[in-house]
Design a protein around this motif. Structure first.
Motif, PDB file in Angstrom:
ATOM      1  N   ALA A  25     -59.920  12.156  27.983  1.00 19.42           N
ATOM      2  CA  ALA A  25     -59.606  12.413  29.464  1.00 19.42           C
ATOM      3  C   ALA A  25     -58.713  10.871  29.703  1.00 19.42           C
ATOM      4  N   PHE A  26     -59.447   9.707  29.225  1.00 19.64           N
ATOM      5  CA  PHE A  26     -58.709   8.326  29.320  1.00 19.64           C
ATOM      6  C   PHE A  26     -57.273   8.257  29.077  1.00 19.64           C
ATOM      7  N   LEU A  27     -56.850   8.774  27.817  1.00 17.28           N
ATOM      8  CA  LEU A  27     -55.581   8.998  27.431  1.00 17.28           C
ATOM      9  C   LEU A  27     -54.790   9.686  28.547  1.00 17.28           C
ATOM     10  N   LYS A  28     -55.290  10.988  28.690  1.00 13.70           N
ATOM     11  CA  LYS A  28     -54.537  11.869  29.538  1.00 13.70           C
ATOM     12  C   LYS A  28     -54.226  11.135  30.886  1.00 13.70           C
ATOM     13  N   GLU A  29     -55.340  10.500  31.369  1.00 14.96           N
ATOM     14  CA  GLU A  29     -54.968   9.993  32.650  1.00 14.96           C
ATOM     15  C   GLU A  29     -53.933   8.959  32.746  1.00 14.96           C
ATOM     16  N   VAL A  30     -54.081   7.974  31.858  1.00 15.40           N
ATOM     17  CA  VAL A  30     -53.301   6.853  31.413  1.00 15.40           C
ATOM     18  C   VAL A  30     -51.583   7.240  31.456  1.00 15.40           C
ATOM     19  N   LEU A  31     -51.508   8.306  30.480  1.00 13.40           N
ATOM     20  CA  LEU A  31     -50.399   8.817  30.203  1.00 13.40           C
ATOM     21  C   LEU A  31     -49.526   9.545  31.336  1.00 13.40           C
ATOM     22  N   SER A  32     -50.395  10.126  32.336  1.00 17.31           N
ATOM     23  CA  SER A  32     -49.999  10.755  33.467  1.00 17.31           C
ATOM     24  C   SER A  32     -49.309  10.168  34.595  1.00 17.31           C
ATOM     25  N   GLU A  33     -49.779   8.775  34.698  1.00 14.16           N
ATOM     26  CA  GLU A  33     -49.569   8.040  35.733  1.00 14.16           C
ATOM     27  C   GLU A  33     -47.997   7.789  35.941  1.00 14.16           C
ATOM     28  N   PRO A  34     -47.622   7.748  37.246  1.00 17.02           N
ATOM     29  CA  PRO A  34     -46.265   7.981  37.328  1.00 17.02           C
ATOM     30  C   PRO A  34     -45.710   6.240  37.607  1.00 17.02           C
ATOM     31  N   TRP A  35     -44.469   6.081  37.077  1.00 14.12           N
ATOM     32  CA  TRP A  35     -44.004   4.844  37.108  1.00 14.12           C
ATOM     33  C   TRP A  35     -43.021   5.009  38.476  1.00 14.12           C
ATOM     34  N   ARG A  36     -43.595   4.537  39.553  1.00 15.12           N
ATOM     35  CA  ARG A  36     -42.800   4.658  40.833  1.00 15.12           C
ATOM     36  C   ARG A  36     -41.853   3.696  41.090  1.00 15.12           C
ATOM     37  N   LEU A  37     -42.028   2.411  40.284  1.00 13.78           N
ATOM     38  CA  LEU A  37     -41.057   1.318  40.422  1.00 13.78           C
ATOM     39  C   LEU A  37     -40.470   1.119  38.886  1.00 13.78           C
ATOM     40  N   SER A  38     -39.468   1.524  38.423  1.00  9.16           N
ATOM     41  CA  SER A  38     -38.985   1.310  37.072  1.00  9.16           C
ATOM     42  C   SER A  38     -37.905   0.207  37.288  1.00  9.16           C
ATOM     43  N   THR A  39     -38.073  -0.917  36.576  1.00 10.26           N
ATOM     44  CA  THR A  39     -36.972  -1.913  36.708  1.00 10.26           C
ATOM     45  C   THR A  39     -36.625  -2.169  35.238  1.00 10.26           C
ATOM     46  N   SER A  40     -35.464  -3.071  35.396  1.00  9.86           N
ATOM     47  CA  SER A  40     -34.793  -3.516  34.103  1.00  9.86           C
ATOM     48  C   SER A  40     -33.423  -4.476  34.452  1.00  9.86           C
ATOM     49  N   GLN A  41     -33.459  -5.581  33.765  1.00  8.88           N
ATOM     50  CA  GLN A  41     -32.339  -6.456  33.882  1.00  8.88           C
ATOM     51  C   GLN A  41     -31.373  -6.309  32.975  1.00  8.88           C
ATOM     52  N   THR A  42     -30.118  -6.281  33.301  1.00  8.56           N
ATOM     53  CA  THR A  42     -28.928  -6.194  32.239  1.00  8.56           C
ATOM     54  C   THR A  42     -28.624  -7.527  31.986  1.00  8.56           C
ATOM     55  N   PRO A  43     -28.873  -8.132  30.907  1.00  5.40           N
ATOM     56  CA  PRO A  43     -28.680  -9.411  30.477  1.00  5.40           C
ATOM     57  C   PRO A  43     -27.017  -9.413  30.044  1.00  5.40           C
ATOM     58  N   LEU A  44     -26.543 -10.801  30.424  1.00  6.61           N
ATOM     59  CA  LEU A  44     -25.101 -10.997  29.751  1.00  6.61           C
ATOM     60  C   LEU A  44     -25.257 -11.915  28.735  1.00  6.61           C
ATOM     61  N   GLN A  45     -25.147 -10.963  27.402  1.00  9.71           N
ATOM     62  CA  GLN A  45     -25.366 -11.636  26.193  1.00  9.71           C
ATOM     63  C   GLN A  45     -24.133 -12.534  25.556  1.00  9.71           C
ATOM     64  N   GLN A  46     -23.167 -12.201  25.725  1.00 11.31           N
ATOM     65  CA  GLN A  46     -21.824 -12.918  25.106  1.00 11.31           C
ATOM     66  C   GLN A  46     -21.485 -13.887  25.977  1.00 11.31           C
ATOM     67  N   LEU A  47     -22.039 -15.123  26.263  1.00 10.20           N
ATOM     68  CA  LEU A  47     -21.638 -15.768  27.301  1.00 10.20           C
ATOM     69  C   LEU A  47     -20.232 -16.597  27.173  1.00 10.20           C
ATOM     70  N   ASP A  48     -19.961 -16.720  25.869  1.00  5.90           N
ATOM     71  CA  ASP A  48     -18.755 -17.481  25.217  1.00  5.90           C
ATOM     72  C   ASP A  48     -17.470 -16.339  25.675  1.00  5.90           C
ATOM     73  N   LEU A  49     -17.765 -15.212  25.860  1.00  9.42           N
ATOM     74  CA  LEU A  49     -16.741 -14.623  26.343  1.00  9.42           C
ATOM     75  C   LEU A  49     -16.254 -14.388  27.655  1.00  9.42           C
ATOM     76  N   PHE A  50     -17.001 -15.118  28.521  1.00 12.92           N
ATOM     77  CA  PHE A  50     -16.354 -14.957  29.960  1.00 12.92           C
ATOM     78  C   PHE A  50     -16.695 -16.618  30.291  1.00 12.92           C
ATOM     79  N   ASP A  51     -15.739 -16.968  31.151  1.00 11.87           N
ATOM     80  CA  ASP A  51     -15.851 -18.253  31.895  1.00 11.87           C
ATOM     81  C   ASP A  51     -15.885 -18.267  33.332  1.00 11.87           C
ATOM     82  N   LEU A  52     -16.909 -17.851  33.793  1.00 13.49           N
ATOM     83  CA  LEU A  52     -17.135 -17.509  35.133  1.00 13.49           C
ATOM     84  C   LEU A  52     -16.787 -18.403  36.231  1.00 13.49           C
ATOM     85  N   LYS A  53     -16.786 -19.889  35.499  1.00  5.52           N
ATOM     86  CA  LYS A  53     -16.491 -20.825  36.388  1.00  5.52           C
ATOM     87  C   LYS A  53     -15.079 -21.272  36.710  1.00  5.52           C
ATOM     88  N   ARG A  54     -14.178 -20.725  35.671  1.00  5.27           N
ATOM     89  CA  ARG A  54     -12.784 -20.992  35.598  1.00  5.27           C
ATOM     90  C   ARG A  54     -12.047 -19.689  36.254  1.00  5.27           C
TER      91      ARG A  54
END
Length: 786
Positions: A654-683
């Protein structure tokens, strides 16, 4: 027909005088060059396999050891085997043919090789031990203590001078299984702010019962799997979270990535396709040669890269499977209801950008009408999986339909030449970006092949984007490819003054091949049904994308605050405001576990008791001088695997069933800029990307993706469903919350009192076997940390 004849290597006819054989020398030449290309690729893969297999040792290291060892023994007149080889040679048939000098040489080779193997083994295990320590993550943002500096030096020393993409795979530690007791305790901590006293007391009772009775038994099976498998989570996660889903993957699973925000390098659709496709194929070449540079100074698992290209999701009645081809020399293209197969190689080489543009110009000029059922065919990949699986088995298992479907599914990737125009319009930013995002997420529901590993979408005005299938890899892997494409397109490859790709068209290049279909009316009915399901889902998506440029991470860092922690609190405040009567919800923040072998993701539960207290204080207009996030812990993958084991054993929890059935009403994620050397946003601030997004996870919830760009820009992608009366995808609430939170911090910063306004970055920690293992949220900027 001329192209079809040229494609045949030889033809023969039987006459009264015998067999009349006609050879096409050009076709035979292309076959020869294709074979040479394939053997070169096999050799490179074999070489890379050897280099990765002996890492952190190397063949050159073996040569140095042997030469040095043999030189020393030769001049010192020493038998390196201490007479062992001499005694052994007496019992060998070849002993009488081997001189004493020869025995010395052979002995030196054997001892030198053994020494090299021993050193490599020690270095690999030392490196694995070093990578098992994750205390470096707890350094204060932007500073390193002495212990971490020493650790970084040792990792660099034992990693070798030029590690390849897959070099660290055998040295990465395995993901540990946390104790059941710790997972239960952390779950209760995360659930407390979401429950009233009565609900919490009931859940606490279920949790304690599970911890005492069923939990230890399930844990034993997980421990057994962790000893046997490379990762005790990832294969089950891929199968049960992605491949076994029977609903549409469009919107529900697939995600998208956008083009530059402010500029379009060329308005010629074919030219933009030419440069971007060439850049993608060059990335695939680097990937085949394992030449992709590591993203971070800290080694991460690279297993997800293996299925980036030549991969398609194949539908099944109960579960889908991922079909991956080792080699694919063509791409599949869709334009105005027509499917094409376009070869990417000629004369044993990759087509140049202008040659690819030439092929797409031919496709755009084709005025042919779609065959019956062809125009809407891709809707099968947008609807429910079972009807698609049945239709594929019944109507696409033989004849021309099978050949054409193979051309699509075995292509390197899929290209959609969209006949609409999309871009950011500064005079109408909300509507223009909303339309752009929805087009990338689902399009017309029949002009994307959602089963392919990714779709490159090029719009009529030259804007482009990606739509990626989720089961084979997570967003950072796709974004790494996309950063390479965006950086290569306008800068390295470039365009002529009139917007064409640089270079010249090829005079003898064979044109694209139209795919042929014979789709009966019964199958067309299934297509129409799938399209109806997909359109209902797409029309229900409420999406808003607006760049927030009041300030960015520059000001946030001045307040001694983690940018991601700051945004997560702002999201909690915004959700509390928009939610009817003010409610908190279970919040998902994507994090990565790629510090471990074959790691994928974990969940940061960012809605904690402390964040709730802070939000309530802000809602009451109280002056809050300090807000602190107690670290949430990685528990969800462990609970997921415990639940699966219970199902395999036929046990009901009953514990696992309830835990796994809980809805994620706010799903978030950041998209990181990984290759900073490819983009010179200052210039070049105009070459800033828009990031990407995804659909809502829950029917009454939100999907929020954000990307922090430079010092003064944060792009938010917010999705929800029109059908839910409790959601509204508006940036107003987020922007208002951000401005409200930053005000006291900014004021204090100006007064020189930053030390009283600190946010502890959300951490994801696993305590196991007395050691501290931790995975890093995608949002955390490890590039700044190390």
């Amino acid at each position: 027909m001329a192209e079809a004849h040229q494609a045949v290597a030889f033809q023969f006819t039987v006459t009264p005088d015998g067999i009349d054989l006609h050879l096409c020398h050009e076709a035979l030449r292309q076959i020869y060059l294709s074979g040479i290309h394939s053997w070169k690729k096999r050799f490179i893969r074999f070489k890379n396999g050897v280099m990765t297999g002996v890492y952190p040792g190397s063949p050159s290291g073996l040569l140095v050891v042997l030469v040095g060892y043999m030189s020393t023994t030769k001049y010192a007149k020493i038998d390196p085997s201490l007479g062992m080889f001499t005694k052994l040679s007496k019992h060998l048939p070849i002993s009488k043919y081997v001189t004493e000098e020869g025995q010395r040489v052979v002995g030196g080779v054997l001892i030198g090789t053994g020494l090299w193997i021993a050193v490599t083994f020690v270095m690999r295990n030392v490196l694995k031990y070093l990578l098992s320590w994750h205390g470096w993550m707890f350094n204060r943002h932007g500073s390193l203590n002495l212990k971490t500096k020493i650790w970084l030096v040792l990792v660099k020393l034992f990693s070798g001078p030029k590690p390849m993409l897959y070099s660290f795979q055998s040295s990465l530690p395995r993901l540990p299984v946390p104790p059941v007791k710790d997972t239960v305790r952390r779950y209760l901590e995360s659930a407390r702010p979401l429950m009233d006293d009565e609900q919490y007391k009931r859940m606490e009772g279920l949790a304690k019962d599970f911890e005492k009775n069923l939990g230890p038994r399930l844990q034993w099976y997980l421990k057994l799997k962790s000893w046997w498998a490379s990762n005790y989570v990832s294969d089950w996660w891929e199968e049960y979270i992605y491949l076994r889903g029977r609903g549409p993957i469009m919107v529900n699973s697939n995600y998208y990535a956008m083009d530059f925000l402010y500029v379009i390098p060329t308005t010629r659709q074919a030219a933009r396709a030419g440069n971007s496709i060439h850049a993608i194929m060059m990335y695939r070449r680097k990937l085949d040669r394992a030449q992709i540079k590591p993203v971070s100074r800290v080694p991460l698992c690279s297993a997800q890269w293996e299925r980036m290209f030549n991969t398609s999701r194949i539908p099944g009645l109960e579960t889908d499977v991922l079909q991956h081809m080792n080699e694919s020399k063509h791409i599949a293209v869709y334009h105005k209801g027509l499917f094409y197969k376009v070869w990417m190689f000629y004369d044993g080489r990759l087509l140049l950008p202008r040659e690819i543009e030439q092929q797409f110009e031919r496709i755009l000029a084709d005025k042919s009408e779609p065959q019956p059922g062809e125009e809407l065919l891709a809707a099968l990949t947008a609807g429910d999986r079972v009807p698609w699986a049945k239709a594929r088995s019944q109507f696409f298992s033989r004849g021309k339909n099978k050949q054409s479907l193979d051309a699509v599914e075995k292509a390197a990737f899929f290209v959609s030449l969209d006949d609409t125009e999309q871009r950011y319009d500064p005079e109408n930013p909300v509507q223009s970006l909303d339309s752009y995002g929805k087009s990338l997420l689902h399009g017309k529901c029949h002009d994307r092949w959602f089963d392919k590993s990714f779709n490159l979408i090029v719009f009529k005005n030259g804007t482009m984007g990606l739509n990626a299938e989720h089961s084979w890899a997570d967003a950072p892997v796709v974004s790494h490819l996309w950063e390479h494409v965006l950086s290569s397109d306008p800068v390295r490859l470039g365009y002529t003054e009139d917007g064409h790709c640089k270079g010249n068209p090829h005079p003898n290049l064979l044109g694209p091949q139209r795919l042929q279909w014979d789709i009966p009316e019964e199958c067309q009915a299934v297509i129409s049904s799938s399209l109806k399901v997909a359109k209902a889902l797409a029309d229900d998506v409420d999406m808003h994308i607006i760049p927030f440029n009041d300030f960015g991470k520059g000001l946030i860092k001045k307040c001694k605050t983690s940018p991601d922690g700051f945004i997560q609190i702002a999201l909690q405040l915004a959700h509390f405001r928009v939610r009817d009567k003010g409610k908190f919800c279970l919040t998902y923040e994507a994090s990565m576990t790629r510090l471990f072998r074959e790691g994928r993701t974990e969940t940061v539960r960012s809605c904690t008791t402390q964040t709730c207290d802070f939000v309530r204080a802000m809602m009451n207009d109280k002056c809050v001088c300090l807000f602190l996030i107690i670290p949430p812990y990685g528990i969800d993958r462990h609970l997921f695997c415990l639940y699966l084991v219970s199902k395999y054993l036929g046990e009901d929890s009953a514990f696992l069933k309830e835990v796994l059935s809980e809805p994620w009403r706010l799903s978030t994620s950041q998209t990181p800029l990984q290759q900073l050397d490819l983009f010179d946003l200052k210039r070049h601030p105009e070459f800033v990307t828009s990031g990407g997004g995804f659909g809502p996870v829950a029917d009454d919830g939100y999907g929020v993706s954000y990307i922090i760009l430079g010092e003064d820009l944060i792009n938010f992608h917010i999705s929800s469903k029109h059908s839910s009366p409790e959601t509204v995808s508006s940036l107003y609430y987020i922007s208002n919350s951000i401005l409200q939170i930053i005000a006291p911090c900014e004021m204090s910063s100006q007064n020189g009192k930053q030390q009283n306004h600190q946010v502890t970055t959300p951490l994801l920690v696993n305590h196991s076997s007395g050691s501290l293992e931790r995975t890093m949220p995608l949002c955390l900027e490890e590039r700044d940390l190390v």
